[in-house]
Design a protein around this motif. Structure first.
Motif, PDB file in Angstrom:
ATOM      1  N   SER A 250      46.738  32.425  41.459  1.00 47.35           N
ATOM      2  CA  SER A 250      45.839  33.507  41.858  1.00 47.35           C
ATOM      3  C   SER A 250      44.415  32.957  41.870  1.00 47.35           C
ATOM      4  O   SER A 250      44.056  32.125  41.025  1.00 47.35           O
ATOM      5  CB  SER A 250      45.959  34.684  40.887  1.00 47.35           C
ATOM      6  N   ARG A 256      36.948  40.751  42.857  1.00 43.55           N
ATOM      7  CA  ARG A 256      37.867  41.048  41.759  1.00 43.55           C
ATOM      8  C   ARG A 256      37.323  40.553  40.431  1.00 43.55           C
ATOM      9  O   ARG A 256      36.684  39.502  40.370  1.00 43.55           O
ATOM     10  CB  ARG A 256      39.235  40.394  42.010  1.00 43.55           C
ATOM     11  N   GLN A 260      41.501  41.162  36.796  1.00 43.24           N
ATOM     12  CA  GLN A 260      42.317  41.472  37.979  1.00 43.24           C
ATOM     13  C   GLN A 260      42.955  40.216  38.552  1.00 43.24           C
ATOM     14  O   GLN A 260      44.092  40.253  39.019  1.00 43.24           O
ATOM     15  CB  GLN A 260      41.452  42.160  39.033  1.00 43.24           C
ATOM     16  N   VAL A 261      42.224  39.100  38.538  1.00 44.13           N
ATOM     17  CA  VAL A 261      42.784  37.830  39.004  1.00 44.13           C
ATOM     18  C   VAL A 261      44.005  37.465  38.161  1.00 44.13           C
ATOM     19  O   VAL A 261      45.049  37.062  38.680  1.00 44.13           O
ATOM     20  CB  VAL A 261      41.727  36.707  38.932  1.00 44.13           C
ATOM     21  N   GLN A 263      45.838  39.538  36.435  1.00 50.15           N
ATOM     22  CA  GLN A 263      46.885  40.542  36.639  1.00 50.15           C
ATOM     23  C   GLN A 263      47.749  40.212  37.850  1.00 50.15           C
ATOM     24  O   GLN A 263      48.977  40.348  37.816  1.00 50.15           O
ATOM     25  CB  GLN A 263      46.243  41.919  36.838  1.00 50.15           C
ATOM     26  N   VAL A 264      47.126  39.750  38.930  1.00 51.26           N
ATOM     27  CA  VAL A 264      47.873  39.398  40.149  1.00 51.26           C
ATOM     28  C   VAL A 264      48.884  38.294  39.860  1.00 51.26           C
ATOM     29  O   VAL A 264      50.057  38.379  40.243  1.00 51.26           O
ATOM     30  CB  VAL A 264      46.897  38.954  41.266  1.00 51.26           C
ATOM     31  N   ASP A 267      51.691  39.578  37.384  1.00 50.34           N
ATOM     32  CA  ASP A 267      52.649  40.483  38.032  1.00 50.34           C
ATOM     33  C   ASP A 267      53.666  39.697  38.848  1.00 50.34           C
ATOM     34  O   ASP A 267      54.868  39.997  38.812  1.00 50.34           O
ATOM     35  CB  ASP A 267      51.907  41.472  38.933  1.00 50.34           C
ATOM     36  N   GLU A 268      53.194  38.692  39.601  1.00 48.87           N
ATOM     37  CA  GLU A 268      54.116  37.905  40.411  1.00 48.87           C
ATOM     38  C   GLU A 268      55.079  37.107  39.534  1.00 48.87           C
ATOM     39  O   GLU A 268      56.277  37.021  39.823  1.00 48.87           O
ATOM     40  CB  GLU A 268      53.348  36.959  41.334  1.00 48.87           C
TER      41      GLU A 268
END
Length: 339
Positions: A250, A256, A260-261, A263-264, A267-268
């Motif tokens: 990410s 962002r 948030q970076v 989190q991306v 999540d993946e």
């Protein structure tokens, strides 16, 4: 001549790159129309034009429409030529995507080749150097491929200035891929790269990884870069298993927060770990051309539109037919036959 509406399916640059590589390999001319029609800036951007020029260089191709912004391209290749090549994108366009355009043809050349690409080594919507080095190439080695890559200098978006070097040996022994299980989990790591930014950004991102994935302090590390042109940030998550290592990346940008970076990426990775499949979404895309060339099977956790479009383009050039079997939730088996 094979005519391709490049706006079909996902409609991005992968249609161009796959078509160029397979045009050279199969020695079939192509006519691409509506290139990248579904993107906000359609037509050939600097990175895509470099892919065309690189493909032309290794095949002495006759080309028309190789201009910035062009949405129509005719490419007529000649024989594959090994050699020492140097391609400069001129922007932060992805070095890895230019490399992958010429990789498959050069693997089928008679002699070893070296390729240097200058541009972005860590940019959004493209494989990072770490993905190539620790995930992609180890899988290809299972198939008999001998390629070594070196990260000479990091390059982030939008500054660019990175450099990637690859040594590509002829693919003498083509072995089918069998990668249906990832094997036993060995370890996990998070690496935060940051250039000309505060260390607090890395600290925040790695703290989020530890919290969200329940990883330990020993699993995370930050690396401040001193040789990077411009500013940049990449968070790279890796899970090493006995048969395969999945890597997720990410990238930081002004839109962002650091959290948030993280989190991306998390999540993946969580979606991947929740599935029994061997490889993740992005690796599945990358394995279609070698599967068409050498055969085999693998399992993945996502069948994306990008994946489906790539299948359609490959099948225009080869007798390969991809079969996708839905084994269970988030677990698909991909096979290829040459009927």
């Amino acid at each position: 001549m094979i005519k391709i509406d490049a706006s079909q399916g996902e409609g991005g640059g992968q249609v161009l790159r796959t078509a160029l590589a397979l045009s050279i390999i199969t020695q079939q001319a192509i006519h691409l129309t509506q290139i990248r029609a579904k993107r906000s800036k359609p037509g050939l951007m600097r990175q895509h034009l470099t892919c065309v020029k690189a493909a032309q260089a290794i095949s002495d191709a006759e080309v028309s429409g190789a201009e910035l912004g062009s949405d129509d391209l005719v490419f007529t290749p000649k024989a594959i030529r090994s050699g020492d090549y140097h391609f400069a994108i001129g922007t932060a366009g992805s070095c890895s995507l230019v490399l992958q355009t010429v990789l498959w043809p050069l693997l089928l050349a008679d002699q070893e080749s070296s390729v240097i690409v200058e541009g972005g080594t860590h940019v959004p919507m493209a494989p990072s150097f770490e993905f190539l080095q620790y995930s992609f190439l180890p899988v290809l080695r299972k198939m008999g491929v001998e390629v070594d890559i070196e990260l000479v200098k990091h390059g982030f978006y939008p500054g660019g200035g990175g450099k990637l070097k690859a040594t590509i040996k002829p693919w003498r022994e083509q072995r089918p891929l069998k990668l249906t299980r990832r094997g036993d989990r060995i370890s996990q790591h998070a690496l935060c790269l940051f250039a000309n930014l505060e260390q607090s950004i890395a600290d925040t991102q790695l703290a989020e990884v530890r919290r969200y994935l329940n990883w330990q302090e020993a699993d995370v590390v930050h690396h401040g870069l001193r040789n990077s042109h411009g500013i940049g940030n990449a968070l790279i998550l890796s899970v090493q298993s006995s048969e395969y290592s999945e890597i997720v990346t990410s990238y930081g940008d002004k839109s962002r927060s650091s959290g948030q970076v993280a989190q991306v990426a998390c999540d993946e990775m969580k979606r991947y770990l929740a599935s029994p499949a061997a490889v993740g979404e992005h690796m599945a895309d990358q394995l279609l051309i070698p599967l068409a060339l050498a055969g085999g099977t693998f399992t993945c956790n996502v069948i994306s539109q990008h994946f489906k479009t790539n299948c359609e383009i490959i099948q225009k050039f080869t007798p390969s037919h991809f079969k996708i079997v839905d084994l269970a939730a988030n677990n698909f088996e991909v096979n290829v036959s040459n009927d």
